[in-house]
Scaffold this active site. Structure first.
Site, PDB file in Angstrom:
ATOM      1  CG  ASN A   9     105.570 -63.981  -5.695  1.00 30.91           C
ATOM      2  OD1 ASN A   9     104.566 -64.660  -5.427  1.00 30.91           O
ATOM      3  ND2 ASN A   9     106.421 -63.569  -4.762  1.00 30.91           N
ATOM      4  CE  LYS A  11     105.187 -59.952  -3.483  1.00 32.32           C
ATOM      5  NZ  LYS A  11     106.123 -59.224  -2.678  1.00 32.32           N
ATOM      6  CG  HIS A  95     109.705 -64.522  -1.943  1.00 30.17           C
ATOM      7  ND1 HIS A  95     109.356 -63.585  -1.004  1.00 30.17           N
ATOM      8  CD2 HIS A  95     109.634 -63.908  -3.147  1.00 30.17           C
ATOM      9  CE1 HIS A  95     109.082 -62.444  -1.624  1.00 30.17           C
ATOM     10  NE2 HIS A  95     109.240 -62.607  -2.921  1.00 30.17           N
ATOM     11  CD  GLU A  97     106.809 -60.977   0.349  1.00 26.63           C
ATOM     12  OE1 GLU A  97     105.942 -61.754  -0.079  1.00 26.63           O
ATOM     13  OE2 GLU A  97     107.069 -59.871  -0.179  1.00 26.63           O
ATOM     14  CD  GLU A 174     112.745 -61.468  -5.384  1.00 27.60           C
ATOM     15  OE1 GLU A 174     112.092 -60.950  -6.283  1.00 27.60           O
ATOM     16  OE2 GLU A 174     112.223 -61.961  -4.369  1.00 27.60           O
ATOM     17  N   GLY A 180     108.654 -54.697  -2.714  1.00 23.55           N
ATOM     18  CA  GLY A 180     107.395 -54.073  -2.304  1.00 23.55           C
ATOM     19  C   GLY A 180     107.561 -52.675  -1.716  1.00 23.55           C
ATOM     20  CB  SER A 219     110.271 -51.859  -6.493  1.00 20.31           C
ATOM     21  OG  SER A 219     109.847 -52.028  -5.147  1.00 20.31           O
TER      22      SER A 219
HETATM   23  C1  PEP Z   1     108.670 -60.293  -5.090  1.00 14.70           C
HETATM   24  O1  PEP Z   1     107.657 -60.576  -4.472  1.00 14.70           O
HETATM   25  O2  PEP Z   1     109.484 -61.173  -5.341  1.00 14.70           O
HETATM   26  C2  PEP Z   1     108.890 -58.902  -5.501  1.00 14.70           C
HETATM   27  C3  PEP Z   1     110.010 -58.618  -6.137  1.00 14.70           C
HETATM   28  O3  PEP Z   1     107.914 -57.990  -5.182  1.00 14.70           O
HETATM   29  P1  PEP Z   1     107.768 -56.497  -5.786  1.00 14.70           P
HETATM   30  O4  PEP Z   1     107.945 -56.590  -7.273  1.00 14.70           O
HETATM   31  O5  PEP Z   1     106.389 -56.073  -5.398  1.00 14.70           O
HETATM   32  O6  PEP Z   1     108.830 -55.665  -5.151  1.00 14.70           O
END
Ligand code: PEP
Length: 260
Positions: A9, A11, A95, A97, A174, A180, A219
């Site tokens: 992803n 973003k 997601h 976000e 998630e 992040g 992460s």
């Molecule tokens: C994500 O955006 O779904 C995500 C898991 O981000 P990150 O790997 O940066 O934590």
């Protein structure tokens, strides 16, 4: 055996120049992860670029969101039919976000769950595989509410779509506190939640539950992917930050390949 999937992803990052470098870097090493599924989720404006670069490889693509409507006066939205037009195979839905940062926060939770279920329906109607993201907030995590939250999301999805629709989907656990933040869930913790998710689906349909891919996201990096992916119920990852670096992303794909 479920085929591992690694989803990147991006973003809201990149430019056409940086995307080219990233795509070239991944493509050059694609032979090192030949037996897994890989999907890239660029910002929608870079979809044609990703499509062009990856069309002759085993790497697929999709978008980070989809409209819950077919077409019409919905400024700024992109329909599932349009994604189909660009040969997308996947779409991210729900997601955190999007759940947290947009108007979606102001919506009543039940309305939000319904919209997510409608987006899911749109995706499967157009032959796209929805990757449905589910996870608890830091506050919910702190008070031990993980299973309540995850269970509720799954129940609503199954109630709206029927369990059979899950045979066309992928789930992603998630935890919001891990996205992040650099604070990855331990492999044991993630395995426990993934196993809970599979069991919840199995109550409705054990066959679908066994074949359902459940990704971990939060992460994941090149140096922590292998222990996560070696857990029996973790079928790959949804990768944010680390998907913007070709070598890092490839290392994660190779960790998934090693599971086979
Ligand atoms: C994500 O955006 O779904 C995500 C898991 O981000 P990150 O790997 O940066 O934590």
């Amino acid at each position: 055996m479920r085929k591992p999937l690694v989803a990147g992803n991006w973003k809201m990052n990149g430019s056409s120049a940086s995307s080219k470098l990233l795509l070239d870097g991944i493509l050059a090493q694609a032979k090192t992860f030949p037996s897994i599924d890989v999907a890239l989720f660029p910002p929608a404006v870079y979809l044609p670029q990703v499509q062009q670069a990856m069309q002759h490889s085993h790497i697929r693509w999709g978008t980070q969101n989809v409209s819950s409507y077919h077409k019409g006066a919905y400024t700024g939205e992109i329909s599932a039919t349009m994604l189909h037009d660009f040969n997308c195979n996947y779409v991210l839905i729900g997601h955190s976000e999007r759940r947290c940062l947009y108007a979606e926060l102001d919506l009543d939770q039940l309305v939000l769950d319904r919209i997510i279920a409608e987006k899911y329906h749109m995706a499967i109607t157009e032959g796209l595989t929805p990757i449905v993201c589910i996870g608890e907030s830091p506050e919910e995590h702190a008070v031990g509410k993980t299973e309540d939250v995850i269970g509720r999301h799954l129940d609503i999805l199954i109630e709206h779509q029927g369990v059979k629709a899950l045979s066309q989907a992928v789930l992603a656990y998630e935890p919001v506190w891990a996205i992040g933040t650099g604070r990855t869930a331990s492999p044991e913790w993630a395995q426990e939640v993934h196993s809970f998710m599979r069991e919840r689906v199995a109550k409705h349909d054990p066959v679908i539950a066994q074949s359902l891919r459940i990704l971990y996201g939060g992460s994941v990096k090149g140096n922590n992917a292998a222990p996560l992916f070696s857990q029996p119920d973790i079928d790959g990852g949804l990768i944010g930050g680390a998907s913007l670096d070709a070598d890092e992303f490839v290392k994660i794909c190779q960790a998934a390949q090693a599971k086979i």
